[in-house]
Scaffold this motif. Structure first.
Motif, mmCIF file in Angstrom:
data_model
loop_
_atom_site.group_PDB
_atom_site.id
_atom_site.type_symbol
_atom_site.label_atom_id
_atom_site.label_comp_id
_atom_site.label_asym_id
_atom_site.label_seq_id
_atom_site.Cartn_x
_atom_site.Cartn_y
_atom_site.Cartn_z
ATOM 1 N N THR A 72 0.746 -1.274 0.137
ATOM 2 C CA THR A 72 0.063 0.062 0.021
ATOM 3 C C THR A 72 0.747 1.332 -0.092
ATOM 4 O O THR A 72 0.605 2.253 -0.669
ATOM 5 C CB THR A 72 -0.926 -0.176 1.462
ATOM 6 O OG1 THR A 72 -1.775 -1.038 1.251
ATOM 7 C CG2 THR A 72 -1.941 1.025 1.272
ATOM 8 N N SER A 73 1.805 1.227 0.904
ATOM 9 C CA SER A 73 2.904 2.506 0.737
ATOM 10 C C SER A 73 3.462 2.493 -0.400
ATOM 11 O O SER A 73 3.510 3.726 -0.956
ATOM 12 C CB SER A 73 3.963 2.198 1.884
ATOM 13 O OG SER A 73 4.764 3.399 1.840
ATOM 14 N N ARG A 89 1.819 6.699 -7.090
ATOM 15 C CA ARG A 89 0.746 7.321 -7.475
ATOM 16 C C ARG A 89 0.942 8.989 -7.185
ATOM 17 O O ARG A 89 0.660 9.843 -7.921
ATOM 18 C CB ARG A 89 -0.557 7.103 -7.043
ATOM 19 C CG ARG A 89 -1.788 7.776 -7.181
ATOM 20 C CD ARG A 89 -3.077 7.438 -6.601
ATOM 21 N NE ARG A 89 -3.341 6.289 -7.104
ATOM 22 C CZ ARG A 89 -3.943 5.359 -6.015
ATOM 23 N NH1 ARG A 89 -3.823 5.618 -4.590
ATOM 24 N NH2 ARG A 89 -3.959 4.160 -6.359
ATOM 25 N N HIS A 90 1.591 9.293 -6.149
ATOM 26 C CA HIS A 90 1.904 10.752 -5.911
ATOM 27 C C HIS A 90 3.058 11.058 -6.465
ATOM 28 O O HIS A 90 3.015 12.211 -7.336
ATOM 29 C CB HIS A 90 2.545 10.767 -4.301
ATOM 30 C CG HIS A 90 2.830 12.057 -4.051
ATOM 31 N ND1 HIS A 90 2.244 13.160 -3.746
ATOM 32 C CD2 HIS A 90 4.268 12.495 -3.791
ATOM 33 C CE1 HIS A 90 2.763 14.162 -3.345
ATOM 34 N NE2 HIS A 90 4.164 14.098 -3.268
ATOM 35 N N ARG A 128 0.955 4.008 -3.124
ATOM 36 C CA ARG A 128 0.629 5.474 -2.800
ATOM 37 C C ARG A 128 1.850 6.344 -3.192
ATOM 38 O O ARG A 128 1.620 7.389 -3.927
ATOM 39 C CB ARG A 128 0.539 5.622 -1.191
ATOM 40 C CG ARG A 128 -0.176 6.865 -0.779
ATOM 41 C CD ARG A 128 -0.562 7.107 0.579
ATOM 42 N NE ARG A 128 -0.435 5.734 0.997
ATOM 43 C CZ ARG A 128 -0.145 5.406 2.337
ATOM 44 N NH1 ARG A 128 0.312 6.370 3.223
ATOM 45 N NH2 ARG A 128 -0.088 4.037 2.762
ATOM 46 N N ASN A 129 2.823 5.869 -2.973
ATOM 47 C CA ASN A 129 4.154 6.722 -3.213
ATOM 48 C C ASN A 129 4.358 6.666 -4.831
ATOM 49 O O ASN A 129 4.419 8.103 -5.425
ATOM 50 C CB ASN A 129 5.478 6.062 -2.846
ATOM 51 C CG ASN A 129 6.225 6.869 -2.029
ATOM 52 O OD1 ASN A 129 6.017 8.108 -2.094
ATOM 53 N ND2 ASN A 129 7.187 6.488 -1.350
ATOM 54 N N ASP A 180 -8.225 10.331 -9.265
ATOM 55 C CA ASP A 180 -9.201 10.588 -8.454
ATOM 56 C C ASP A 180 -10.130 11.973 -9.055
ATOM 57 O O ASP A 180 -11.280 11.562 -9.001
ATOM 58 C CB ASP A 180 -8.737 11.206 -7.027
ATOM 59 C CG ASP A 180 -7.981 10.086 -6.376
ATOM 60 O OD1 ASP A 180 -8.048 8.884 -6.582
ATOM 61 O OD2 ASP A 180 -6.752 10.593 -5.697
#
Length: 167
Positions: free
Chosen positions: A40-41, A47-48, A44-45, A140
């Motif tokens: 998950t981390s 995507r950022h 998320r990284n 998003d």
């Protein structure tokens, strides 16, 4: 030299028998939780990082249009109250000099709107304000970067801007 089996403690004989099914399941559960948190981390990284890179490229597209407006490109200078817009998949065809790239640099990943809210007087010169908005799709929603620039209201393309060194 090892002590005879009868002299070893109860823990030594316990480990010699191996692990119970409950201990193995518990170890796998802990490993699964740690793996899920790590995955998950990382996602998320990633995507950022992608969004940040796309935002940087959108700022480059914004700068491209700002330079052309200040340079006197009449095709990019709408009248006061009007706007020019290019939707997704239109920039490469309309501006071949920024087309042809791939990934985040693909011009068709961006939407551009140029508007002219009015004029300002700076150092005795009447200047037209142009607002440039460049948008891109994120996982998003849509995200945009916006900038404003000033250019002379009457300078033909290729002429010296009214504030050399600034415009």
């Amino acid at each position: 030299m090892r002590a005879p089996r009868s002299q070893r403690g109860p823990l030594a004989s316990r480990w010699a028998q191996g692990l119970t099914l409950l201990e193995v399941i518990l170890a796998l559960a802990v490993l699964g939780i740690v793996g899920a948190v790590f995955t998950t981390s990382v996602l998320r990284n990633l995507r950022h990082t992608t969004t940040s890179g796309t935002r940087t490229q959108a700022a480059q597209v914004l700068n491209y249009f700002g330079r052309r407006i200040v340079g006197g490109d009449a095709a990019l200078r709408p009248a006061v109250g009007d706007e020019l817009a290019w939707t997704y998949d239109e920039l490469s065809a309309a501006f071949p000099d920024i087309g042809g790239a791939t990934g985040m640099a693909d011009a068709d990943r961006y939407r551009v709107v140029i508007s002219s809210p009015g004029t300002s007087t700076v150092a005795g010169a009447t200047l037209q304000q142009y607002d440039v908005t460049v948008c891109f799709a994120t996982p998003d929603a849509e995200s945009c970067v916006t900038g404003s620039t000033l250019s002379s209201t009457d300078s033909p393309s290729g002429s010296t801007p009214p504030l050399p060194g600034i415009n």
